[in-house]
Design a protein around this motif. Sequence first.
Motif, mmCIF file in Angstrom:
data_model
loop_
_atom_site.group_PDB
_atom_site.id
_atom_site.type_symbol
_atom_site.label_atom_id
_atom_site.label_comp_id
_atom_site.label_asym_id
_atom_site.label_seq_id
_atom_site.Cartn_x
_atom_site.Cartn_y
_atom_site.Cartn_z
ATOM 1 N N GLY A 42 -44.252 20.015 -9.542
ATOM 2 C CA GLY A 42 -45.410 20.682 -9.292
ATOM 3 C C GLY A 42 -45.639 19.601 -7.691
ATOM 4 N N ILE A 43 -45.460 18.726 -7.199
ATOM 5 C CA ILE A 43 -45.934 18.834 -5.898
ATOM 6 C C ILE A 43 -45.126 19.222 -4.986
ATOM 7 N N VAL A 44 -44.192 19.040 -4.811
ATOM 8 C CA VAL A 44 -43.111 19.718 -3.878
ATOM 9 C C VAL A 44 -43.133 21.306 -3.809
ATOM 10 N N PHE A 45 -43.332 22.356 -4.983
ATOM 11 C CA PHE A 45 -43.398 23.338 -4.794
ATOM 12 C C PHE A 45 -44.490 23.971 -4.987
ATOM 13 N N GLY A 46 -46.097 23.414 -5.212
ATOM 14 C CA GLY A 46 -47.221 23.212 -4.819
ATOM 15 C C GLY A 46 -46.998 22.786 -3.296
ATOM 16 N N VAL A 47 -46.449 22.143 -2.147
ATOM 17 C CA VAL A 47 -46.590 22.180 -1.101
ATOM 18 C C VAL A 47 -45.808 23.417 -0.489
ATOM 19 N N LEU A 48 -45.271 23.667 -1.033
ATOM 20 C CA LEU A 48 -43.616 24.356 -0.602
ATOM 21 C C LEU A 48 -44.202 25.765 0.142
ATOM 22 N N GLY A 49 -45.783 25.601 -1.523
ATOM 23 C CA GLY A 49 -46.378 27.602 -1.021
ATOM 24 C C GLY A 49 -47.171 27.843 -0.852
ATOM 25 N N THR A 50 -47.851 26.352 -0.160
ATOM 26 C CA THR A 50 -49.036 26.158 0.779
ATOM 27 C C THR A 50 -48.740 26.501 2.837
ATOM 28 N N SER A 51 -47.167 25.896 2.907
ATOM 29 C CA SER A 51 -46.827 25.981 4.227
ATOM 30 C C SER A 51 -46.987 27.576 4.473
ATOM 31 N N GLN A 52 -46.146 26.802 6.253
ATOM 32 C CA GLN A 52 -46.410 27.965 7.095
ATOM 33 C C GLN A 52 -45.156 28.606 6.737
ATOM 34 N N TRP A 53 -43.840 28.211 6.531
ATOM 35 C CA TRP A 53 -43.034 28.021 6.787
ATOM 36 C C TRP A 53 -42.141 29.313 5.286
ATOM 37 N N LYS A 54 -41.901 31.183 6.021
ATOM 38 C CA LYS A 54 -42.477 32.111 4.593
ATOM 39 C C LYS A 54 -41.190 32.054 3.851
ATOM 40 N N LEU A 55 -39.689 30.977 4.089
ATOM 41 C CA LEU A 55 -39.057 30.705 3.153
ATOM 42 C C LEU A 55 -39.630 29.749 2.179
ATOM 43 N N ALA A 56 -40.140 28.957 1.853
ATOM 44 C CA ALA A 56 -40.070 27.649 1.288
ATOM 45 C C ALA A 56 -40.978 28.522 0.454
ATOM 46 N N TYR A 107 -46.650 25.153 -13.701
ATOM 47 C CA TYR A 107 -47.758 25.046 -13.951
ATOM 48 C C TYR A 107 -48.816 24.182 -12.874
ATOM 49 N N ILE A 108 -48.082 22.984 -12.563
ATOM 50 C CA ILE A 108 -48.349 21.740 -11.836
ATOM 51 C C ILE A 108 -48.882 22.805 -10.842
ATOM 52 N N ALA A 109 -47.679 23.101 -9.832
ATOM 53 C CA ALA A 109 -47.694 23.430 -8.514
ATOM 54 C C ALA A 109 -48.509 24.466 -8.272
ATOM 55 N N GLU A 110 -48.623 25.107 -8.842
ATOM 56 C CA GLU A 110 -50.308 26.009 -8.850
ATOM 57 C C GLU A 110 -51.168 25.678 -8.565
ATOM 58 N N VAL A 111 -51.574 24.481 -9.479
ATOM 59 C CA VAL A 111 -53.001 23.891 -9.194
ATOM 60 C C VAL A 111 -53.021 23.235 -8.270
ATOM 61 N N VAL A 112 -51.694 22.116 -7.839
ATOM 62 C CA VAL A 112 -51.672 21.457 -6.633
ATOM 63 C C VAL A 112 -51.776 22.300 -5.035
ATOM 64 N N ILE A 142 -53.788 15.107 3.543
ATOM 65 C CA ILE A 142 -54.619 16.146 2.611
ATOM 66 C C ILE A 142 -54.243 15.658 0.858
ATOM 67 N N LEU A 143 -53.206 15.075 0.996
ATOM 68 C CA LEU A 143 -53.360 14.889 -1.076
ATOM 69 C C LEU A 143 -53.761 13.930 -1.327
ATOM 70 N N PRO A 144 -54.419 13.063 -0.993
ATOM 71 C CA PRO A 144 -55.426 12.225 -1.606
ATOM 72 C C PRO A 144 -56.391 12.816 -1.639
ATOM 73 N N GLN A 145 -57.088 13.967 -0.129
ATOM 74 C CA GLN A 145 -58.786 14.401 -0.971
ATOM 75 C C GLN A 145 -58.401 15.484 -2.108
#
Lengths: 223, 253
Positions: A42-56, A107-112, A142-145
């Motif tokens: 969830g954390i890995v894919f959640g963070v990737l989901g917010t990255s600028q990197w299109k493929l990720a 689901y956790i990826a979406e939450v993150v 970012i993650l602590p907040q």
Amino acid sequence: MVGPFAWFKWEALFRDWTVFAEGLKTTIMVAVLSLALALILGIVFGVLGTSQWKLAKLVSRIYVEFIQNTPLVIQVYFLYHGLPHMDVMIPVFAVGVLGVGVYHGAYIAEVVRAGIDSIHKGQMEAALSQGFSFWGAMRHVILPQASRIVLPPLTNQAVNLIKNTSVLAMVAGGDLMYRADSWSSDNLYYGPAYVAIGLLYLLLCLPLATLTRRLEGKTGVSS
Amino acid sequence: MVKNTRNGRRARLIQLEGVNKHFGHLHVLKDINLTVKSGEKLVVIGPSGSGKSTLIRCMNLLEKPSSGKVTVDGVDITAHKALVAKVRQSVAMVFQQFNLYPHKTVLENLTLAPMLIKKVPQAEAVKAGLAYLDRVGLKEKANVYPSQLSGGQQQRVAIARALAMRPKIMLFDEPTSALDPEMIQEVLDVMVDLAHEGITMVVVTHEMGFAKTVADRVIFMDDGLIVEENSPQRFFENPTHERTKSFLSRILR
Ligand SMILES: Nc1ncnc2c1ncn2[C@@H]1O[C@H](COP(=O)(O)OP(=O)(O)OP(=O)(O)O)[C@@H](O)[C@H]1O
Ligand SMILES: [Mg+2]
């Protein structure tokens, strides 16, 4: 006429309590390990989901949509019945951890992702401008907040995850649900069996659900 | 005030060569060539949307140019696989919205990056952090959280946080635009102090008083172009371009 909850049926259940204790142990172990897996994914894919990197972003999107929009049972059947056809054999315990972990990871990826998106983008920019790497900025700024925002929905996910470990019963996984199924199909004492494990699930989930409500109350007050 | 504007011996700290930036089909920076020398104070002015922020953000690669080359302290940061994070350690940025870390105390805001990135030992980072806070007049606020400070105080902390990295270059993107009028001066005072210490500064601002007293050079941007570039005296007293004149007449009214 004997009722479904006749006393001698309860007596039989208490006599065989080790069966249910084994099931409880398996359920807890699968829950803990799959929660750990789900958090990592969830954390890995959640963070990737917010990255600028299109493929990720795309990879994260595919994972989330694919997993969220197919039934958990089919995913677990795939691991249990499908993979052996491709010469991949995994023990049923691992099927449980993997199946439930991957499912809730989505689901956790979406939450993150939502949590990270709620942090002003100036925070990332400030951290980057000081020389942090992307992951360093994530970890220290970012993650602590985001974690304060994410915690209530996360504990809610943990509750769902515990309940969903019962999917293991469908592949003879040895969990609580499976033990109740098999024990009662031998002697037909369904009533006490399902009431008992229902209470055990309640015992596992209720503290977490209460915690969720508390955390929600807290973030509600501070915002 | 006399300034040594044309000091050819000073090193070129920032150099933009043929920089273009597109956002979709918006052409925001148009073939920009610009050099900032060591110790120089450059002020950037121009109307909203003219590309000032984009320009200054290209200097630490928060915005990646679509084409062209940006060299900072001898490193081509637009090169493939350039060590951008390393360069950013010596290029501090102060933002319009402060962007302090709200989950950290004021002092922790100052020590976080030095400790984690430059591996400064904690005791040393704390000592330096307190000294920088003292310098912006906020030592007594070391242990409060940013949300407990006024806007002006937060921006002074942000400047102290920038200084704590001991940068060679400081970039300011409209540092006083988000402040209530009565707080602008306290921030400008800190910036004027800094300017006198010889640090290289690039400042996007509409504070003409600051530009006049501190700048070595003023550039005026409009529609993605550097329209005019001059010493502050000439720039304000004798602007040559029509667009500069009309802009100045609007804001100096
Ligand atoms: N991330 C972005 N995506 C799309 N367009 C952008 C982005 N950032 C800036 N722009 C556009 O680029 C143009 C220049 O923006 P920029 O922020 O550099 O202007 P500015 O001179 O700093 O203006 P202001 O005085 O309002 O801060 C504007 O038209 C803006 O809308
Ligand atoms: Mg701007």
